[in-house]
Design a protein around this motif. Structure first.
Motif, mmCIF file in Angstrom:
data_model
loop_
_atom_site.group_PDB
_atom_site.id
_atom_site.type_symbol
_atom_site.label_atom_id
_atom_site.label_comp_id
_atom_site.label_asym_id
_atom_site.label_seq_id
_atom_site.Cartn_x
_atom_site.Cartn_y
_atom_site.Cartn_z
ATOM 1 N N LEU A 174 42.784 45.468 30.953
ATOM 2 C CA LEU A 174 43.371 45.942 29.680
ATOM 3 C C LEU A 174 44.884 45.730 29.699
ATOM 4 C CD1 LEU A 174 41.507 49.368 29.064
ATOM 5 C CD2 LEU A 174 41.059 47.171 27.972
ATOM 6 N N LEU A 175 45.493 45.988 30.861
ATOM 7 C CA LEU A 175 46.950 45.807 30.976
ATOM 8 C C LEU A 175 47.318 44.321 30.898
ATOM 9 C CD1 LEU A 175 47.626 48.420 33.813
ATOM 10 C CD2 LEU A 175 48.327 48.626 31.423
ATOM 11 N N ARG A 176 46.536 43.485 31.581
ATOM 12 C CA ARG A 176 46.834 42.035 31.560
ATOM 13 C C ARG A 176 46.669 41.467 30.153
ATOM 14 N NH1 ARG A 176 45.115 42.599 37.026
ATOM 15 N NH2 ARG A 176 42.929 42.731 36.428
ATOM 16 N N LYS A 177 45.737 42.041 29.391
ATOM 17 C CA LYS A 177 45.543 41.594 28.011
ATOM 18 C C LYS A 177 46.786 41.923 27.177
ATOM 19 C CE LYS A 177 42.050 42.150 24.508
ATOM 20 N NZ LYS A 177 41.083 43.164 24.113
ATOM 21 N N GLY A 219 44.754 33.253 40.515
ATOM 22 C CA GLY A 219 46.021 32.970 39.847
ATOM 23 C C GLY A 219 46.752 34.229 39.371
ATOM 24 N N ARG A 220 46.436 35.367 39.973
ATOM 25 C CA ARG A 220 47.104 36.597 39.545
ATOM 26 C C ARG A 220 48.497 36.694 40.144
ATOM 27 N NH1 ARG A 220 43.087 41.742 39.867
ATOM 28 N NH2 ARG A 220 45.091 42.666 40.421
ATOM 29 N N ILE A 221 49.435 37.143 39.313
ATOM 30 C CA ILE A 221 50.831 37.218 39.726
ATOM 31 C C ILE A 221 51.052 38.212 40.870
ATOM 32 C CG2 ILE A 221 51.524 38.987 38.042
ATOM 33 C CD1 ILE A 221 53.971 36.883 37.624
ATOM 34 N N GLY A 253 53.932 45.600 41.841
ATOM 35 C CA GLY A 253 52.857 46.351 42.500
ATOM 36 C C GLY A 253 52.934 47.840 42.232
ATOM 37 N N LYS A 254 53.686 48.219 41.199
ATOM 38 C CA LYS A 254 53.803 49.646 40.875
ATOM 39 C C LYS A 254 52.708 50.065 39.898
ATOM 40 C CE LYS A 254 58.806 49.975 41.417
ATOM 41 N NZ LYS A 254 60.045 50.384 40.733
ATOM 42 N N ILE A 255 52.725 51.346 39.546
ATOM 43 C CA ILE A 255 51.721 51.876 38.621
ATOM 44 C C ILE A 255 52.328 51.954 37.226
ATOM 45 C CG2 ILE A 255 50.437 53.968 38.020
ATOM 46 C CD1 ILE A 255 49.871 54.489 40.837
ATOM 47 N N VAL A 256 51.600 51.435 36.255
ATOM 48 C CA VAL A 256 52.051 51.509 34.859
ATOM 49 C C VAL A 256 51.920 52.965 34.404
ATOM 50 C CG1 VAL A 256 51.551 50.675 32.517
ATOM 51 C CG2 VAL A 256 51.303 49.128 34.467
ATOM 52 N N SER A 257 52.796 53.401 33.510
ATOM 53 C CA SER A 257 52.786 54.817 33.127
ATOM 54 C C SER A 257 51.468 55.220 32.478
ATOM 55 C CB SER A 257 53.940 55.124 32.176
ATOM 56 O OG SER A 257 53.618 54.671 30.893
ATOM 57 N N GLU A 272 48.640 61.775 38.392
ATOM 58 C CA GLU A 272 49.274 61.768 37.069
ATOM 59 C C GLU A 272 48.320 61.141 36.034
ATOM 60 O OE1 GLU A 272 51.884 58.729 36.243
ATOM 61 O OE2 GLU A 272 52.929 59.751 34.630
ATOM 62 N N ASN A 273 47.691 60.012 36.417
ATOM 63 C CA ASN A 273 46.668 59.371 35.563
ATOM 64 C C ASN A 273 45.552 60.360 35.242
ATOM 65 O OD1 ASN A 273 45.899 55.878 36.508
ATOM 66 N ND2 ASN A 273 47.633 56.705 35.401
ATOM 67 N N ARG A 274 45.085 61.036 36.285
ATOM 68 C CA ARG A 274 43.929 61.929 36.127
ATOM 69 C C ARG A 274 44.251 63.077 35.169
ATOM 70 N NH1 ARG A 274 42.416 66.578 37.833
ATOM 71 N NH2 ARG A 274 44.035 66.893 39.408
ATOM 72 N N ASP A 328 37.035 50.970 35.686
ATOM 73 C CA ASP A 328 37.408 50.334 36.955
ATOM 74 C C ASP A 328 38.933 50.413 37.150
ATOM 75 O OD1 ASP A 328 38.203 48.238 38.656
ATOM 76 O OD2 ASP A 328 36.992 46.713 37.672
ATOM 77 N N GLY A 329 39.343 51.004 38.299
ATOM 78 C CA GLY A 329 40.783 51.087 38.606
ATOM 79 C C GLY A 329 41.455 52.266 37.925
ATOM 80 N N PHE A 330 40.724 53.318 37.750
ATOM 81 C CA PHE A 330 41.264 54.493 37.059
ATOM 82 C C PHE A 330 40.460 55.729 37.453
ATOM 83 C CE2 PHE A 330 41.805 57.530 33.715
ATOM 84 C CZ PHE A 330 43.123 57.389 33.340
ATOM 85 N N PRO A 331 41.071 56.909 37.623
ATOM 86 C CA PRO A 331 42.499 57.184 37.624
ATOM 87 C C PRO A 331 43.123 56.757 38.951
ATOM 88 C CG PRO A 331 41.177 59.232 37.539
ATOM 89 C CD PRO A 331 40.259 58.124 37.854
ATOM 90 N N ARG A 332 44.257 56.106 38.851
ATOM 91 C CA ARG A 332 44.907 55.549 40.041
ATOM 92 C C ARG A 332 45.869 56.531 40.684
ATOM 93 N NH1 ARG A 332 43.963 50.029 39.403
ATOM 94 N NH2 ARG A 332 44.755 48.740 41.083
ATOM 95 N N SER A 333 46.121 57.615 40.014
ATOM 96 C CA SER A 333 47.046 58.626 40.554
ATOM 97 C C SER A 333 46.662 59.974 39.960
ATOM 98 C CB SER A 333 48.488 58.298 40.142
ATOM 99 O OG SER A 333 48.619 58.393 38.744
HETATM 100 P P1 AMP Z 1 43.738 45.795 39.321
HETATM 101 O O1 AMP Z 1 43.311 44.719 38.385
HETATM 102 O O2 AMP Z 1 42.833 47.015 39.227
HETATM 103 O O3 AMP Z 1 43.915 45.315 40.731
HETATM 104 O O4 AMP Z 1 45.195 46.304 38.824
HETATM 105 C C1 AMP Z 1 46.312 45.439 38.845
HETATM 106 C C2 AMP Z 1 47.589 46.212 38.543
HETATM 107 O O5 AMP Z 1 47.500 46.822 37.251
HETATM 108 C C3 AMP Z 1 47.914 47.370 39.485
HETATM 109 O O6 AMP Z 1 48.559 46.959 40.665
HETATM 110 C C4 AMP Z 1 48.826 48.233 38.601
HETATM 111 O O7 AMP Z 1 50.134 47.690 38.516
HETATM 112 C C5 AMP Z 1 48.183 48.072 37.231
HETATM 113 N N1 AMP Z 1 47.170 49.113 37.009
HETATM 114 C C6 AMP Z 1 45.828 48.961 37.043
HETATM 115 N N2 AMP Z 1 45.186 50.117 36.788
HETATM 116 C C7 AMP Z 1 46.158 51.034 36.584
HETATM 117 C C8 AMP Z 1 46.175 52.429 36.288
HETATM 118 N N3 AMP Z 1 45.059 53.151 36.164
HETATM 119 N N4 AMP Z 1 47.361 53.049 36.139
HETATM 120 C C9 AMP Z 1 48.465 52.359 36.259
HETATM 121 N N5 AMP Z 1 48.572 51.064 36.552
HETATM 122 C C10 AMP Z 1 47.423 50.392 36.716
#
Ligand code: AMP
Length: 233
Positions: A86-89, A178-180, A108-112, A142-144, A135-140
Motif C-alpha cells: 500500500l505504501l509503495r503504491k 528491485g526494491r529500493i 528502513g524506518k517506519i512510516v507514521s 504505536e501502529n497497534r 501483512d506487515g502490520f502492526p509494526r510497532s
Molecule cells: P515490507 O514490504 O513489509 O517489507 O515493508 C517495507 C517498508 O515499508 C518497511 O521497511 C517500512 O518502511 C514500511 N512499512 C511497511 N509496513 C509498515 C507499517 N505497518 N508501519 C510503518 N511502516 C511500514
C-alpha cells in the motif's frame, strides 16, 4: 494440530538478551526510527455492512510473509493487504505522501501510523470481501494503538513467521525484486526496527493468546503446511 504459542515464552524465545535491553528504551527510542509519533485525534468507524474478520501477519524482512500470505489468501479466501505494498503504491502514484514514504522506506524506518492506518482503513473499506490477512502490520506499538483507536477490530489470529537474521539478510539480498530497501544497510536498519518495535507487538499478542509462531525455515510448501492447521478449522 493447532498450537497457540504460550504467552511470554514466544517473546523470550524470539528475543535476544540484548534486544530486551533495547525494548526498554521505550517510546523515546521509537522517535529515532519513526517519522512522527502519532496521537490519533479522531476515532473512525469502518463504512462496511458487516464487521470484517481481521488477521495480522508479522515477521522480519525477507522472512517470506508475502509469499505465505498469497497462498493463505488463495487457499482460505482472504483479501491479502500488504501495508508495504500500500505504501509503495502511494510512491508510484505520486500522492501527497509519496515523497515522505519513499524517504522513510529508503532509510528502513517506519512510516507514521497516521498514514499507514489511513491507507489500511481505506483499503479495508473499498474491498468487496470481509475477510482480511494484513501483512506487515502492526509494526510497532504505536501502529497497534492507532489501529485500535481508528479501526478497532480485534484480530482473530496473529501469525509470526520466525527466522534467524543471517537467513533473513540472505533472502533479502537474493530475491531480486528491485526494491529500493533490499540492500545490506537498509536491511540491517529494518532488522533493528523489527527487534525494537515489532517484537513488543508480538509479545503483546502472545500474552493475549492470539499469537501463532511459525518456523519460517524450510521450503515454501513445508512452511505452508505449518500454517495450514491454523486456518483449516
Ligand atoms: P515490507 O514490504 O513489509 O517489507 O515493508 C517495507 C517498508 O515499508 C518497511 O521497511 C517500512 O518502511 C514500511 N512499512 C511497511 N509496513 C509498515 C507499517 N505497518 N508501519 C510503518 N511502516 C511500514
Amino acid at each position: 494440530m493447532l498450537r497457540r504459542a504460550s504467552s511470554l515464552s514466544v517473546f523470550f524465545s524470539a528475543a535476544k538478551p540484548s534486544l530486551l535491553n533495547q525494548v526498554a528504551y521505550g517510546l523515546s527510542f521509537l522517535e529515532a526510527f519513526s517519522t512522527t509519533v502519532l496521537k490519533p485525534t479522531e476515532a473512525g468507524i469502518l463504512s462496511k455492512a458487516r464487521t470484517p474478520t481481521i488477521n495480522f501477519v508479522l515477521g522480519g524482512p525477507g522472512v517470506g510473509k508475502g509469499t505465505q500470505c498469497a497462498r493463505i489468501a488463495e487457499t482460505y479466501g482472504f483479501t491479502h493487504l500488504s501495508v508495504g505494498d500500500l505504501l509503495r503504491k502511494e510512491i508510484s502514484s505520486n500522492t501527497e505522501y509519496g515523497e515522505m514514504i519513499l524517504e522513510t522506506i529508503t532509510k528502513g524506518k517506519i512510516v507514521s501510523s497516521e498514514v499507514t492506518v489511513k491507507l489500511l482503513k481505506s483499503a479495508i473499506e473499498s474491498a468487496e470481501t470481509d475477510r482480511f490477512l494484513i501483512d506487515g502490520f502492526p509494526r510497532s506499538e504505536e501502529n497497534r494503538v492507532a489501529y485500535e483507536e481508528i479501526i478497532g477490530i480485534e484480530p482473530e489470529v496473529v501469525l509470526f513467521f520466525d527466522c534467524d537474521e543471517v537467513e533473513m539478510i540472505n533472502r533479502v539480498l537474493h530475491r531480486n525484486q528491485g526494491r529500493i530497501d533490499d540492500n545490506i544497510d537498509t536491511t540491517k536498519q529494518r532488522l533493528k526496527v523489527f527487534e525494537a518495535y515489532t517484537l513488543p507487538v508480538i509479545k503483546y499478542y502472545s500474552e493475549k493468546g492470539k499469537l501463532y509462531k511459525i518456523n519460517a525455515i524450510g521450503t515454501e510448501d513445508e512452511i505452508f503446511e505449518r500454517v495450514r492447521p491454523i486456518f483449516a478449522t
